[in-house]
Design a protein around this motif. Sequence first.
Motif, PDB file in Angstrom:
ATOM      1  N   ILE A  65       0.860  -1.185   0.000  1.00 25.48           N
ATOM      2  CA  ILE A  65       0.000   0.000   0.000  1.00 25.48           C
ATOM      3  C   ILE A  65       0.891   1.228   0.000  1.00 25.48           C
ATOM      4  N   GLY A  66       0.538   2.224  -0.815  1.00 24.65           N
ATOM      5  CA  GLY A  66       1.333   3.442  -0.868  1.00 24.65           C
ATOM      6  C   GLY A  66       1.394   4.123   0.488  1.00 24.65           C
ATOM      7  N   MET A  67       2.616   4.448   0.938  1.00 22.10           N
ATOM      8  CA  MET A  67       2.790   5.105   2.227  1.00 22.10           C
ATOM      9  C   MET A  67       3.743   6.282   2.072  1.00 22.10           C
ATOM     10  N   ALA A  68       3.488   7.319   2.876  1.00 17.59           N
ATOM     11  CA  ALA A  68       4.351   8.495   2.823  1.00 17.59           C
ATOM     12  C   ALA A  68       4.372   9.186   4.167  1.00 17.59           C
ATOM     13  N   ILE A  69       5.513   9.813   4.451  1.00 18.19           N
ATOM     14  CA  ILE A  69       5.638  10.743   5.568  1.00 18.19           C
ATOM     15  C   ILE A  69       5.684  12.132   4.959  1.00 18.19           C
ATOM     16  N   VAL A  70       4.793  12.997   5.404  1.00 16.97           N
ATOM     17  CA  VAL A  70       4.656  14.324   4.801  1.00 16.97           C
ATOM     18  C   VAL A  70       4.819  15.376   5.888  1.00 16.97           C
ATOM     19  N   SER A  71       5.579  16.402   5.591  1.00 13.98           N
ATOM     20  CA  SER A  71       5.786  17.471   6.574  1.00 13.98           C
ATOM     21  C   SER A  71       4.511  18.282   6.739  1.00 13.98           C
ATOM     22  N   ILE A  72       4.458  19.052   7.801  1.00 14.16           N
ATOM     23  CA  ILE A  72       3.267  19.853   8.080  1.00 14.16           C
ATOM     24  C   ILE A  72       2.998  20.852   6.963  1.00 14.16           C
ATOM     25  N   ASP A  73       4.070  21.299   6.277  1.00 19.58           N
ATOM     26  CA  ASP A  73       3.847  22.247   5.181  1.00 19.58           C
ATOM     27  C   ASP A  73       3.685  21.539   3.834  1.00 19.58           C
ATOM     28  N   GLY A  74       3.494  20.189   3.845  1.00 18.61           N
ATOM     29  CA  GLY A  74       3.088  19.485   2.636  1.00 18.61           C
ATOM     30  C   GLY A  74       4.197  18.910   1.786  1.00 18.61           C
ATOM     31  N   ILE A  75       5.409  18.770   2.303  1.00 20.62           N
ATOM     32  CA  ILE A  75       6.528  18.222   1.543  1.00 20.62           C
ATOM     33  C   ILE A  75       6.649  16.726   1.805  1.00 20.62           C
ATOM     34  N   TRP A  76       6.801  15.946   0.698  1.00 24.72           N
ATOM     35  CA  TRP A  76       7.035  14.515   0.859  1.00 24.72           C
ATOM     36  C   TRP A  76       8.405  14.312   1.518  1.00 24.72           C
ATOM     37  N   LEU A  77       8.445  13.737   2.702  1.00 22.50           N
ATOM     38  CA  LEU A  77       9.712  13.453   3.376  1.00 22.50           C
ATOM     39  C   LEU A  77      10.180  12.033   3.092  1.00 22.50           C
TER      40      LEU A  77
END
Length: 393
Positions: A27-39
């Motif tokens: 399943i697609g997973m991502a960590i995203v910063s509060i300002d919307g940047i893919w980390l």
Amino acid sequence: MTLPHPTMPASKAADDRFRLAMAASNIGMAIVSIDGIWLEVNPALCALLGYRIEELRGHHYSEVTHPDDLAISNNLVAALVSGALASVDEHKRYVHRDGSDVWVQLNIAVMRDEDGKPQYFISHMRDIGDEREADLARSARMAEHGAALDASNRQLQLFADAVAHDLRAPLRSIESFSALLGERAAERLNETDRDYLTRIRAAASRMTGLLAALTELSHVTRAEMRIAPVDLSLLADWVGAELQDADPRHRGEVSVQPGLQVEGDERLLKLMLNQLMHNAWKFSCERAAGEPGGELAPVRIQVRGEVVGSRLQLSIQDHGAGFDMRYAHKLFEPFQRLHGPDQGGGHGLGLAIARRVAERHRGQLRAHSQPGAGSTFTVELPLRFKGEESADA
């Protein structure tokens, strides 16, 4: 990158385990910063959107969000940060590298530190493109089937109307000629012959009433709704007066609570009240006729109402024969009768007509009764009309 944890200090071992879990997930997973940047993004997410990891990491989520869904995404992110939403579970579109739409079921949770300050988002994305296409195909088939069913129902209704219309003429002939025969040959008929003639006229009369009721059921199902404020108290008084005029042998005591009002179709609501109050009158008369003594006992009907929330609960109570609640489920079905003709039973369509009117007003009709103690029919109607129920409701 070291991921901060909302409740405990971060550790390299925990970091590594989390990265391994992301990498192994389908399943697609991502960590995203509060300002919307893919980390961080995992391989499944890259495969879903058609990008390499380095082409997503460090970029803003808006770059691959469908333009028509961007405002929705921004509002959801703002609600998560503010705490208005604890998490998000939505269907949303992204744009694949080849320009095609990618429909996903998106789940986002915000991670906070010990003080409750938002730190980053964890996103899960599951491809639902095939499911959506299947749903659209199923909806199209249902719409096509519904259109065909509507057309079939219209044809069936036209046929029923035509049959009802064409049957009236021979029934009128049977009633008229049997009446003439009874008048002209009365002296030559014996008791058995007169009984046969009476039965013929009664059967023709019942059939005429049945056809009229079928026409009314068709009308309440198909008639265009004309919505306006309706004074139900006035309509109930009107129906009560009509019942008394039609049956002067019985003294009627119809008590109507004033100020009962809703929005709806006045013609249909009067027809509903007519069916319910006629039912109350009929079975009260049956009981009154059996009372000992000279003068018939009065027919007593109470029409009351109570506003509960945004709905009016209108009750029509009689003190007639009543019925066994074990058979209540049959009451509102067409042609179902709990009493035979000798007990006041009719064609079995009156309560079905009343229920259909209630349903078209997004209301309900229910009954409570006790044999020998009368019945109470309760109609629950919205005070404000917000569109009618479908014909299949």
